[in-house]
Design an enzyme around this catalytic site. Structure first.
Site, short mmCIF file in Angstrom:
data_model
loop_
_atom_site.label_atom_id
_atom_site.label_comp_id
_atom_site.label_asym_id
_atom_site.label_seq_id
_atom_site.Cartn_x
_atom_site.Cartn_y
_atom_site.Cartn_z
N HIS A 196 0.83 -1.22 0.00
CA HIS A 196 0.00 0.00 0.00
C HIS A 196 0.86 1.26 0.00
CE1 HIS A 196 -3.85 2.03 1.82
NE2 HIS A 196 -3.30 2.77 0.88
N HIS B 187 -5.58 -0.41 5.93
CA HIS B 187 -5.48 0.44 7.13
C HIS B 187 -6.63 0.31 8.11
CE1 HIS B 187 -7.82 2.79 4.34
NE2 HIS B 187 -6.79 3.36 3.76
N ARG C 193 2.05 8.61 -6.65
CA ARG C 193 1.54 9.88 -7.21
C ARG C 193 1.74 10.08 -8.69
NH1 ARG C 193 -1.80 10.37 -3.09
NH2 ARG C 193 -0.90 11.19 -1.17
N ASN D 213 -4.99 5.88 -7.46
CA ASN D 213 -5.64 7.20 -7.42
C ASN D 213 -4.71 8.31 -7.90
OD1 ASN D 213 -4.03 7.01 -5.13
ND2 ASN D 213 -5.40 8.20 -3.83
N ASP E 27 0.75 2.80 3.68
CA ASP E 27 -0.09 3.89 3.16
C ASP E 27 0.74 5.17 3.01
OD1 ASP E 27 -2.24 5.27 2.18
OD2 ASP E 27 -3.29 5.44 4.09
#
Lengths: 311, 435
Positions: free
Chosen positions: B66, B238, B70, B100, B311
């Site tokens: 995870h 998470h 970017r 994302n 994360d």
């Protein structure tokens, strides 16, 4: 001793002596405003900037009047929305304004904590004029000052009941904090959806969802404004449902102390959170609250920039 | 064309390190590798580089299921080069990147592009995740089969919950058929609303909109139930609160194909950190309470937690120099993840070193459906040397990540990766990077 304030962001770490000194100065400032020439030179040469990221013409004008009545130079910086949405970081905004040699910022922002964040980035004094749901300390000061002036009752013998949308109210948080520090008992009352149980963790605070129970022995009752948007967010069934259970009116004051006074931070929704006749009646301190806005803010600016005693 | 990771040319021989894996402490030994694979204790040819491993621990490089790298679209925050270098500096040899980005990784061509670009870069190996729904819009499914064919190893809309239950169900039906793991960012948006921190005594005191634990726990329940119903492997990203972890344990006891991860920050920080009003702590799901930290640590000990997911979510300093309502969610942490975990879990006495390594090696491999990493002959030469004695002050200026700040800045932490090799290539050397 010095009663100078470094900032007025909340009441954390503000000595009680300083609060009382602000009240004393407020009396003097109120007298100044009664004179034909309503101006003293106390803050001559200082520059005060009002920095409002959220609209509030009344609060901003009150601060600007308080600064000018002491001969300070005043700059107004008004901008809606957050700094991030304009592409400039909050820190950069502060740096830009600092270049204008401001001595004190009066800050209002929709996000809690912004005045605290700004204090790390500037040498100027900061007055919190309202940050999100957290604190407008000058509102709490003027409320407490007005109560003391009108009743003369010691805070140690006072029970304050705050009624309404406590969850979203910075007025409630700030008053709970100040009145507790002054020695009063504080009861927060409202529908379960607007008075979260976690608020009971605030020091010196009791939660009560039944208005009549909350009212018992109250010396000061503060009604909070109900925002219409609470009706669309599943907090309230209707305004009528709220009014039926929580409106402050003469009947609901039955269990309160004989000489209970009624307060409201404004602006009023007449006949919603407070009965119109009660708001206009002899128990109401509402017009006195409004009148004390400027002298309290004068006193706060004075203690921030000049202080009393040593400097 | 080949898209394999560049292989280190130098035959490397690490002498006298303590070999520790999830299986246990194998004692002091030598380890040689060449051509990207482990040769065993003895080099099978002339040695190019000899490394003194005395006093250090040698173990397979970590796997992180995870991370947010970017790229494409948000290279101002991080890019593949900086992110993969940062991962290697954190001791990670393999990372799974979230989808994302801008554009969202929802087309096979984008998956291939990421893999090709990453293969030419030094640092950790990249395995991209792809989106569950087109544009993370939550309505139209991506072509999971084509994405898998292109090299996507996971489906996730991470960053945004898949709020529509049927979309989640149908995605899981596809994933089950393809054998792909579906990772979920489980927070019911209708309960989370505009919350910027944990809802509780601290948020009420601070006057900040809270994000309640029920937002997480209720959607974790839905996603575990969908896993059990469809047979898809669902990985809960998470997990942050006691209630959500209880839900995962409940479904695991009943044999549902569910795994979960916890992050270094949720194992070590609480919502009290917000007392500073510093948006550096703003993360989703939010930092919770000490009771939740205790629950997560218990979950790690009991084995309910399968692995660590960092994360790693870099943002620019300017973006975090904002008010708490508008600052973005996310903490960049991959370079300090190991010392943070070593302090929180091993020095605290909760876990022994092997158990922590399991959370960084076998655990994430299991989540992904990969073989557990080993130091055996023929295994990939993805290894890390750890200095467990070294206590260092966290100096963010030395970070490889573009996000040169974090919650642990200026803290003294113990247990640091000092050298990381990926495919036999020296991908990180603390001796060369200042600290």
């Amino acid at each position: 001793m010095s009663t100078q304030l470094e900032h007025l962001i909340d009441f954390d770490g503000v000595p009680i002596e300083t609060i009382h000194a602000i009240f004393e100065t407020t009396e003097v400032m109120a007298q100044v405003l009664e004179r034909p020439v309503k101006r003293v030179p106390a803050l001559q040469g200082f520059t005060v900037a009002t920095l409002f990221f959220e609209d509030s013409t009344r609060t901003r004008l009150s601060f600007e009047r308080a600064a000018r009545a002491q001969s300070a130079d005043v700059m107004t910086f008004a901008r809606g929305g957050s700094s991030a949405s304009k592409g400039e970081s909050l820190r950069d905004t502060v740096a830009t304004l600092d270049a204008l040699h401001v001595d004190a910022y009066v800050v209002r922002h929709p996000a809690a904590g912004v005045p605290r964040q700004m204090a790390q980035w500037t040498k100027a004094r900061i007055v919190n004029a309202g940050d999100g749901r957290r604190a407008p300390p000058t509102q709490a000061l003027l409320d407490a000052y007005t109560y003391r002036q009108a009743t003369g009752r010691a805070f140690e013998d006072t029970r304050l009941v705050i009624i309404g949308d406590v969850a979203h109210s910075r007025v409630a948080r700030s008053n709970a904090s100040l009145w507790h520090a002054l020695g009063a008992e504080v009861v927060l009352c409202g529908p379960p959806t607007l008075v979260p149980p976690a608020l009971a963790a605030l020091p010196g605070v009791r939660i009560e969802t039944q208005l009549d129970v909350a009212m018992e022995g109250a010396h000061a009752v503060m009604a909070l404004r109900i925002q219409r948007e609470r009706l669309t967010s599943a907090r309230l069934a209707s305004l009528a449902a709220y009014t039926a259970q929580y409106q402050v009116n003469e009947e609901r004051l039955a269990g309160a102390a004989e000489d209970v006074v009624v307060m409201h931070p404004g602006p009023l929704n007449r006949d919603v959170e407070i009965d119109g006749a009660l708001a206009d009646g002899p128990r109401s301190l509402i017009t006195k609250q409004v009148a004390n806005g400027v002298p309290v803010r004068m006193a706060v600016l004075y203690h921030l920039l000049v202080g009393k005693g040593s400097r | 064309m080949t898209m394999a990771k560049q292989v280190g040319d130098a035959r490397t021989w690490i002498r006298g390190a303590r070999l520790v894996t999830a299986a246990g402490d194998q004692g002091t030994a030598d380890l040689a590798f060449a051509g990207g694979v482990i040769e065993g204790p003895t080099p099978q040819g002339p040695v190019d580089v000899e490394v003194d491993g005395s006093g250090l621990v040698l173990t397979p490089a970590f796997i992180d299921p995870h991370v947010h790298l970017r790229e494409p679209g948000f290279e101002v925050k991080e890019d593949l080069a900086s992110g993969l270098a940062a991962a290697a500096a954190g001791g990670f040899g393999t990372v799974v990147s979230m989808a994302n980005t801008d554009p969202v990784i929802d087309e096979p061509g984008l998956v291939r592009w990421l893999i090709e670009k990453a293969a030419s870069l030094p640092g950790a190996r990249l395995h991209p995740a792809a989106a569950v729904t087109m544009g993370l819009g939550g309505t139209t499914l991506t072509d999971a089969a084509a994405l898998k064919e292109a090299g996507a190893v996971m489906l996730t809309d991470d960053g945004i919950p898949v709020s529509d239950g049927e979309v989640m169900r149908r995605a899981c039906e596809w994933a089950a058929d393809l054998g792909l793991v579906v990772q979920t960012h489980s927070e019911d948006p209708t309960l989370r609303r505009d919350g910027v921190m944990n809802e509780g005594a601290v948020s009420e005191r601070m006057g900040l909109p809270g994000n309640p634990r029920i937002a997480e726990a209720s959607m974790v329940y839905r996603d575990c139930a969908i896993a059990a119903f469809t047979g898809a492997r669902v990985h809960i990203a998470h997990v942050t609160c006691r209630e959500a972890l209880d839900v995962v344990a409940h479904f695991k006891e009943r044999g549902a194909p569910v795994t979960c991860e916890v992050t270094p920050q949720h194992l070590s920080l609480t919502d009290e950190a917000f007392a500073s009003f510093d948006p550096i702590y703003k993360v989703a799901p939010p930092l919770r309470t000490q009771d939740d930290v205790d629950a997560l640590r218990e979950g790690v000990k009991r084995g309910v937690v399968d692995c660590i997911g960092t994360d790693h979510a870099p943002h620019t300093r300017d973006e975090k120099h904002a008010d708490l309502l508008s600052a973005p969610f996310g903490i960049a942490n991959i370079e300090v993840a190991f010392p943070v975990l070593y302090e929180a879990l091993v020095k605290s006495g909760d876990l022994d070193l092997s158990a922590l390594l399991r959370l960084l090696q076998d655990g994430p491999a299991h989540v992904m459906g990969w073989d557990a990493p080993t130091l055996d002959v023929g295994a990939p030469a993805d290894v890390v040397l750890l200095d467990l004695e070294a206590a260092r002050v966290v100096d963010p200026s030395t970070f490889k990540s573009k996000a040169k700040f974090g919650p642990w800045d200026a803290q003294t932490l113990q247990g640091w990766p000092v050298k990381t090799w990926v495919a036999g290539h020296l991908a990180f050397d603390r001796a060369e990077s200042g600290r």
